[in-house]
Scaffold this motif. Structure first.
Motif, PDB file in Angstrom:
ATOM      1  N   SER A  89       0.802  -1.238   0.000  1.00 53.10           N
ATOM      2  CA  SER A  89       0.000   0.000   0.000  1.00 53.10           C
ATOM      3  C   SER A  89       0.829   1.280   0.000  1.00 53.10           C
ATOM      4  O   SER A  89       0.260   2.372  -0.012  1.00 53.10           O
ATOM      5  CB  SER A  89      -0.918   0.011   1.232  1.00 53.10           C
ATOM      6  N   HIS A  90       2.153   1.183  -0.019  1.00 51.50           N
ATOM      7  CA  HIS A  90       2.969   2.385   0.169  1.00 51.50           C
ATOM      8  C   HIS A  90       2.859   3.402  -0.968  1.00 51.50           C
ATOM      9  O   HIS A  90       2.793   4.613  -0.691  1.00 51.50           O
ATOM     10  CB  HIS A  90       4.436   2.003   0.383  1.00 51.50           C
ATOM     11  N   PRO A  91       2.859   3.004  -2.244  1.00 50.67           N
ATOM     12  CA  PRO A  91       2.723   4.033  -3.289  1.00 50.67           C
ATOM     13  C   PRO A  91       1.461   4.880  -3.122  1.00 50.67           C
ATOM     14  O   PRO A  91       1.511   6.114  -3.267  1.00 50.67           O
ATOM     15  CB  PRO A  91       2.677   3.199  -4.577  1.00 50.67           C
TER      16      PRO A  91
ATOM     17  N   VAL B 206       8.585   7.677 -10.050  1.00 55.22           N
ATOM     18  CA  VAL B 206       8.063   6.336  -9.832  1.00 55.22           C
ATOM     19  C   VAL B 206       8.813   5.639  -8.699  1.00 55.22           C
ATOM     20  O   VAL B 206       8.212   5.011  -7.823  1.00 55.22           O
ATOM     21  CB  VAL B 206       8.151   5.503 -11.129  1.00 55.22           C
ATOM     22  N   TRP B 207      10.142   5.754  -8.694  1.00 56.89           N
ATOM     23  CA  TRP B 207      10.933   5.121  -7.640  1.00 56.89           C
ATOM     24  C   TRP B 207      10.604   5.714  -6.276  1.00 56.89           C
ATOM     25  O   TRP B 207      10.446   4.994  -5.290  1.00 56.89           O
ATOM     26  CB  TRP B 207      12.415   5.262  -7.944  1.00 56.89           C
ATOM     27  N   GLY B 208      10.501   7.042  -6.232  1.00 59.98           N
ATOM     28  CA  GLY B 208      10.169   7.696  -4.971  1.00 59.98           C
ATOM     29  C   GLY B 208       8.785   7.333  -4.483  1.00 59.98           C
ATOM     30  O   GLY B 208       8.539   7.248  -3.283  1.00 59.98           O
ATOM     31  N   LEU B 209       7.873   7.104  -5.436  1.00 56.02           N
ATOM     32  CA  LEU B 209       6.512   6.736  -5.074  1.00 56.02           C
ATOM     33  C   LEU B 209       6.485   5.415  -4.308  1.00 56.02           C
ATOM     34  O   LEU B 209       5.683   5.222  -3.393  1.00 56.02           O
ATOM     35  CB  LEU B 209       5.669   6.626  -6.344  1.00 56.02           C
ATOM     36  N   PHE B 210       7.387   4.503  -4.678  1.00 58.52           N
ATOM     37  CA  PHE B 210       7.414   3.181  -4.048  1.00 58.52           C
ATOM     38  C   PHE B 210       8.323   3.119  -2.818  1.00 58.52           C
ATOM     39  O   PHE B 210       8.146   2.234  -1.977  1.00 58.52           O
ATOM     40  CB  PHE B 210       7.865   2.122  -5.056  1.00 58.52           C
TER      41      PHE B 210
END
Length: 373
Positions: free
Chosen positions: A297-299, A324-328
């Protein structure tokens, strides 16, 4: 006076949904044995009911043993769902309020990673700028929002789990139990997030914008004035995106992990374990399930924090800003610790409350397939 050869009562719940919490308490032992004595009025009582876990019969009335609850909640009755709702309210509201400092640092790391570069520096900055009281900013909307969410989440999960099991039938409910856990938890979370969303919007704004408001009482009117009443639900879809996968993982993985623990790690069946052991299994299973929940659920959690902090922001803006990387990954290690502890504590509190009111703990041994006609 004639006494029947054996008194017996069956389990209160379908065996494909719950295991009985105690094999002794779910049946009566035969009364035709040396421990029974007849008195002058030809009534019978057990000589050592507390020691043997037995009950006696006096004038045709069953007498509970001293260690047996005098009153039990009937499974799947209105009282059962009310108890599950109250247990969910306590478990989610209290635990989320307790981890408010961690949540505060996590939200600020997601919103301003340049200033809040790490967990330790984040706590240091908050302590320097806002003092110790600053660590609990936003605790009121957190307590109220997650109390309401927990009440709906656990209460409706128990309802939908039974509802979908009845639709599937006994045999298919056992065969496809994981799908029933997933469907029941997803259905419950859709309702729970509608309750949580306005409180979550105010909480994030209070925690990430110093000076915006002191808490819910002044933050809610200011938020509505700035964003409108519908603005409170601006983050509902991202909240669903965060909470529905989280809750599906939380309930389905918990049920599976607990079942595996009783099958492979605990040397005796669940119905022979003490209540302390059963609650320990609930906490351990909940903690492991919480780690999976955090990753899944982190993104969406990053999206919720970004949208509720920036006026007029869109999902596209969040992806462009965070990457995208930071989102995850942004804030993920802290969230794993927070959600693991949180989920373990929630299952521990929830099952402890169920035990307190005389209900069995959640999960257990693999349910046996019903015999074919």
């Amino acid at each position: 006076m004639a006494v029947s050869d054996k008194f017996q009562r069956g389990p209160l719940v379908p065996n494909f949904l719950y295991s009985p919490s105690s094999s002794v308490s779910n049946r009566l032992i035969g009364l035709e044995n040396p421990f029974l004595m007849a008195n002058s009025s030809s009534s019978f009582v057990a000589a050592e009911p507390a020691k043997l876990g037995m009950v006696g019969v006096k004038n045709g009335v069953v007498i509970p043993a001293p260690n047996e609850p005098a009153r039990k909640i009937k499974m799947f009755s209105p009282a059962f769902y009310a108890a599950c709702t109250a247990g969910g309210m306590l478990s989610c509201g209290l635990t989320h309020m307790a981890v408010t400092p961690l949540d505060l640092v996590k939200c600020n790391m997601q919103i301003d990673p340049v200033k809040y570069k790490s967990v330790s520096s984040g706590f240091g900055i908050l302590l320097k700028e806002q003092g110790v009281r600053g660590f609990f900013r936003g605790w009121v909307p957190t307590l109220l929002g997650y109390s309401g969410q927990g009440a709906c989440k656990f209460g409706f999960y128990e309802f939908f789990k039974k509802y979908y099991s009845d639709i599937a039938g006994a045999e298919n409910a056992v065969k496809y139990k994981t799908l029933i856990y997933l469907a029941g938890s997803a259905s419950a979370e859709v309702i729970a997030d509608v309750v949580l969303c306005p409180f979550e919007a105010v909480k994030v704004r209070v925690q990430t914008q110093p000076g915006f408001a002191r808490g819910l009482s002044d933050g809610l009117p200011k938020f509505v004035k700035a964003e409108g009443a519908l603005g409170l639900y601006k983050g509902l879809v991202p909240l669903w995106g965060r909470q529905i996968p989280y809750t599906m993982m939380k309930f389905a993985s918990f049920e599976t992990i607990v079942e595996m623990m009783y099958k492979y790690a605990i040397p005796v069946p669940k119905d022979q374990c003490s209540k302390t052991t059963q609650l320990g299994v609930s906490f351990a299973g909940g903690y492991v399930a919480g780690v999976f929940c955090a990753v899944v659920s982190h993104p969406a959690d990053n999206l919720v924090s970004f949208l509720n902090n920036a006026k007029g922001a869109t999902v596209g803006d969040a992806v462009k800003n965070l990457g995208v990387w930071g989102l995850f990954t942004r804030g993920l290690p802290l969230r794993i610790v927070m959600i693991g502890t949180l989920t373990g504590a929630q299952w521990g509190i929830y099952d402890a409350f169920k035990v307190f009111v005389g209900l069995p703990t959640t999960g257990g041994a693999a349910p046996p397939a019903p015999a074919k006609a």
